[in-house]
Write a protein that holds these residues in place. Structure first.
Motif, short mmCIF file in Angstrom:
data_model
loop_
_atom_site.label_atom_id
_atom_site.label_comp_id
_atom_site.label_asym_id
_atom_site.label_seq_id
_atom_site.Cartn_x
_atom_site.Cartn_y
_atom_site.Cartn_z
N GLN A 143 0.98 -1.21 -0.25
CA GLN A 143 0.01 -0.06 -0.18
C GLN A 143 1.07 1.03 -0.19
O GLN A 143 1.36 1.34 0.78
CB GLN A 143 -0.68 -0.07 1.20
N GLN A 161 1.86 5.05 0.62
CA GLN A 161 1.76 6.05 1.36
C GLN A 161 2.28 7.38 1.04
O GLN A 161 3.48 7.28 0.43
CB GLN A 161 1.96 5.80 2.97
N VAL A 163 3.02 11.29 2.15
CA VAL A 163 3.10 12.39 3.24
C VAL A 163 3.61 13.60 2.86
O VAL A 163 4.98 13.67 2.27
CB VAL A 163 3.88 11.71 4.55
N GLY A 200 6.16 2.67 0.35
CA GLY A 200 5.64 1.39 0.13
C GLY A 200 5.62 0.83 -1.18
O GLY A 200 5.08 -0.32 -1.41
N TYR A 204 -4.23 7.16 -4.90
CA TYR A 204 -3.43 7.68 -3.75
C TYR A 204 -3.31 9.14 -3.28
O TYR A 204 -2.87 9.61 -4.48
CB TYR A 204 -1.95 6.80 -3.52
N GLY A 226 -2.13 12.19 -0.41
CA GLY A 226 -1.78 12.40 1.16
C GLY A 226 -2.89 13.28 1.91
O GLY A 226 -3.96 13.37 1.54
N GLN A 227 -2.33 13.58 3.03
CA GLN A 227 -3.41 14.35 3.90
C GLN A 227 -3.66 15.83 3.92
O GLN A 227 -4.52 16.51 4.32
CB GLN A 227 -3.22 13.94 5.34
#
Length: 126
Positions: free
Chosen positions: A1, A3, A5, A26, A115, A117-118
């Motif tokens: 997975q 990720q 950031v 990942g 995918y 990020g935040q």
């Protein structure tokens, strides 16, 4: 997975510069088309800059000549250099990625990438 950031957001005066970073973990970033999109309060998400798996870049007209996207596969990182910032650049900026074989890689499809990020806040003040 995979990720993602983001980091590097903050507050800056109009005309200033900021550099956003996106760390990928990942999987190898070389397998992905990647880019940055942003969302300001009350506005639609907007694709800002895109880089495909061959390193070709595309920019929204609103940032062309002011922003530069780059990717360092050795560091598994994506960057966005933002210069000559304007008040209207204020938004939350998101890093997004998707596998180059699974998606049509383009600035226009960036906001649909699997995918993301935040997000990191960028605030430009006068």
């Amino acid at each position: 997975q995979v990720q993602l950031v983001e980091s590097g957001g903050g507050s800056v005066q109009a005309g200033g510069s900021l550099r956003l970073s996106c760390a990928v973990s990942g999987d190898a970033s070389s397998r992905y088309c990647m880019g940055w999109f942003r969302q300001a309060p009350g506005k639609e998400r907007e694709g800002v800059a895109h880089i495909d798996n061959h390193g070709r870049t595309t920019y929204a007209d609103s940032v062309k000549g002011r922003f530069t996207v780059s990717k360092d596969n050795a560091k598994s990182s994506l960057y966005l250099e933002m210069g000559s910032l304007k008040l209207e650049d204020t938004a939350v900026y998101y890093c997004a990625a998707d596998r180059f074989w699974a998606v049509r890689c383009s600035l226009t499809t960036l906001i649909e990438y699997k995918y993301r990020g935040q997000g990191t806040q960028v605030t430009v003040s006068s």
